[in-house]
Design an enzyme around this catalytic site. Structure first.
Site, PDB file in Angstrom:
ATOM      1  N   SER A 292       0.833  -1.200   0.000  1.00 21.49           N
ATOM      2  CA  SER A 292       0.000   0.000   0.000  1.00 21.49           C
ATOM      3  C   SER A 292       0.874   1.260   0.000  1.00 21.49           C
ATOM      4  CB  SER A 292      -0.953  -0.048   1.200  1.00 21.49           C
ATOM      5  OG  SER A 292      -1.926   0.953   1.106  1.00 21.49           O
ATOM      6  N   ASP A 410      -9.770  -6.346  -3.635  1.00 21.78           N
ATOM      7  CA  ASP A 410      -9.295  -5.121  -3.000  1.00 21.78           C
ATOM      8  C   ASP A 410     -10.217  -3.957  -3.374  1.00 21.78           C
ATOM      9  OD1 ASP A 410      -7.931  -3.124  -1.766  1.00 21.78           O
ATOM     10  OD2 ASP A 410      -6.043  -3.420  -2.835  1.00 21.78           O
ATOM     11  N   HIS A 438      -7.078  -6.381   0.144  1.00 25.49           N
ATOM     12  CA  HIS A 438      -6.001  -5.425   0.365  1.00 25.49           C
ATOM     13  C   HIS A 438      -4.929  -5.989   1.299  1.00 25.49           C
ATOM     14  CE1 HIS A 438      -4.322  -1.407   0.096  1.00 25.49           C
ATOM     15  NE2 HIS A 438      -4.187  -1.375   1.404  1.00 25.49           N
TER      16      HIS A 438
END
Length: 516
Positions: A292, A410, A438
């Site tokens: 991320s 995600d 995610h």
């Protein structure tokens, strides 16, 4: 004095109300109401509901180290050096890849990339780990040198002018055909001048990175709201294989110190922390793994230290766009309001970050210390994501081989962003896991560990040298022809023919004598 008594009475009532909540209502609702009351208390007293203080100890324990990157800024780092046998294993020949590309940036923001290397796009764009996915990467404007043609949306000047000599008369010039008049009436397309051109020309050697190699180090960097504990499965897996692993906690996350100023959580402040951590633990061949927001720090390090970064992994990192905080975001609300909404934010993160929302996922969030930061740190992190340099050109300049891992479910990062990232990067492998979201490294640890390990030990195939058969074959043919030439006179059939012909001649002579 009267106002003081009223305030003291109000605080007592609030405390009594919080104590009764855990007896009268379920735990989940009690926690939500408690969070709301603490936020209301924060608004009344004008103080932060979350007290941010440094860690209590800085002594290493159980593989954890505390590094003071700046005075008063201490980061927790998990550093594992496994007990590896001292065996000098060859690192392998590897493969040399020609990293040649021309990046043209136009004034309207359009990007045109030409891959000029021989093997930079065709072979290395295919997935090398497991089954090959033909639709894993999409190439749009990446052209090769052999058949490089400008894209359609970039107008090229049509260089077909009609040469008019000095001795031509006016009558000669006034006799165009109908087609020529139509072409002359159309506005001539002018060639756009590029705003900037970047040329990359280098040779990069890519080798397999095994756990027994002493010069390999793995760096794991988490994103917003996480900690190094989210990499628990990966750290244990690769340390058992013999890899040296390094995983830091970002400032304000995990057990790292949390400064009380928002400027401590900007991208540049956190990137400087990661730079110091990298310089402290870096080896000769380093592999960066980011998740991320942590992908941006990995990209920063790969751009700053291209010779030391050997490979890189991006897990749900998003597209190659410059970072800029959103003006209309819930994280722009005051800290006390965010604290009131913290149970709702945690529930939203559970819904969007995991493909399934069962008891297992809730326990993973609790055990791995994910999304467990103060409202002040969360607000400062989201507001400090300003990095205008990290645009498509910045990512296109990377020459390191990169593995992109994306979770199909995600909801934070759409798959189109990772596909766009694969298009921009020079050497990219895109793998999509259908059962993940995610937080894919926590949901599917076995699949992620397998993908990462196969990528670490991958190396491009070395081109086999051409066999020296072109010289040997003519010599062989020549010797064979010589042998045939020498063997033909010594054959039995010609000799027999000569003998029969000679015998036939003597018989004719005897017959003639007998007739006489």
């Amino acid at each position: 004095y009267l106002l003081g008594n009223i305030f003291f009475f109000t605080m007592s009532v609030i405390t009594l109300f919080q104590s009764c909540l855990y007896v009268c209502v379920p735990y989940r609702l009690a926690a939500m109401l408690t969070s709301f009351m603490e936020g209301l208390l924060c608004c009344l007293t004008s103080k932060s509901a979350n007290v941010v203080v440094p860690v209590e100890t800085s002594e290493p324990a159980d593989g954890y180290e505390f590094v003071e990157v700046k005075p008063g800024r201490v980061l927790r780092v998990r550093h594992v050096i496994p007990d590896r046998p001292v065996v000098e294993e060859p690192t392998g020949q590897g493969g040399s890849v020609s990293c040649k590309r021309k990046i043209t940036i136009y004034r309207n923001g359009q990007l045109f990339i030409e891959n000029l290397g021989d093997r930079a796009s065709a072979e290395l764009k295919n997935c090398q780990n497991g089954e090959t996915e033909p639709n894993s990467t999409v190439e749009v404007e990446l052209t090769d040198c052999g058949n490089s043609s400008p894209p359609v949306n970039i107008p090229e000047a049509k260089s077909e002018p009609v040469a008019v000599g000095k001795d031509e008369t006016a009558a000669g010039r006034e006799t165009p055909t109908a087609e020529q008049t139509d072409q002359m009436q159309q506005p001539r397309k002018r060639r756009r001048k590029p705003k900037r051109t970047v040329v990359i020309d280098c040779e990069r050697k890519i080798t397999a990175c095994k756990g027994t190699h002493q010069d390999v180090a793995l760096f794991f960097i988490h994103g917003v709201g996480g900690s190094l504990d989210i990499w628990g499965s990966q750290l244990d897996f690769f340390s058992k294989l013999g890899y040296e692993v390094i995983a830091p906690d970002l400032a304000g996350h995990g057990a790292s110190s949390a400064p009380q100023i928002a400027a401590a959580y900007t991208f540049y402040a956190l990137a400087e922390d990661m730079r110091l951590i990298f310089k402290r633990y870096a080896r000769k061949r380093n592999i960066l793994i980011g998740h991320s927001y942590g992908v941006s720090f990995c990209t920063f390090l790969a751009h700053e230290y291209p010779e030391q970064i050997h490979k890189m992994v991006m897990i749900n990192g998003g597209g190659p766009t410059a970072l800029e905080p959103s003006l209309c975001s819930i994280f722009n609300l005051p800290t006390c309001v965010l604290h009131c909404l913290s149970p709702l934010l945690a529930w939203s993160f559970l819904k969007a970050g995991f493909a399934r929302q069962g008891a297992k996922e809730k326990q993973l969030l609790k055990d791995n210390n994910a999304f467990n930061v103060s409202s002040f740190v969360l607000r400062a992190m989201m507001s400090g994501q300003y990095w205008p340099e990290g645009d498509e050109v910045y990512h296109a300049e990377l020459t390191v081989p990169i593995l992109l891992v994306h979770g199909m479910h995600d909801k934070f990062v759409p798959i189109e962003e990772d596909q766009r990232m694969a298009e921009i990067l020079l050497m990219a492998f895109l793998k999509v896991l259908e059962d993940g979201s995610h937080m894919i490294m926590m949901e599917c640890p076995e699949a992620v560990n397998t993908l990462l390990h196969e990528f670490f030990v991958w190396e491009p195939a070395t081109p086999t040298p051409p066999k020296k058969e072109s010289k040997a074959r003519p010599e062989t043919a020549k010797t064979q022809s010589d042998n045939k030439a020498t063997s033909e006179p010594s054959k039995v059939r010609p000799a027999t023919a000569r003998q029969t012909s000679s015998n036939g001649g003597t018989e004719e002579k005897l017959d003639s004598r007998a007739k006489k």
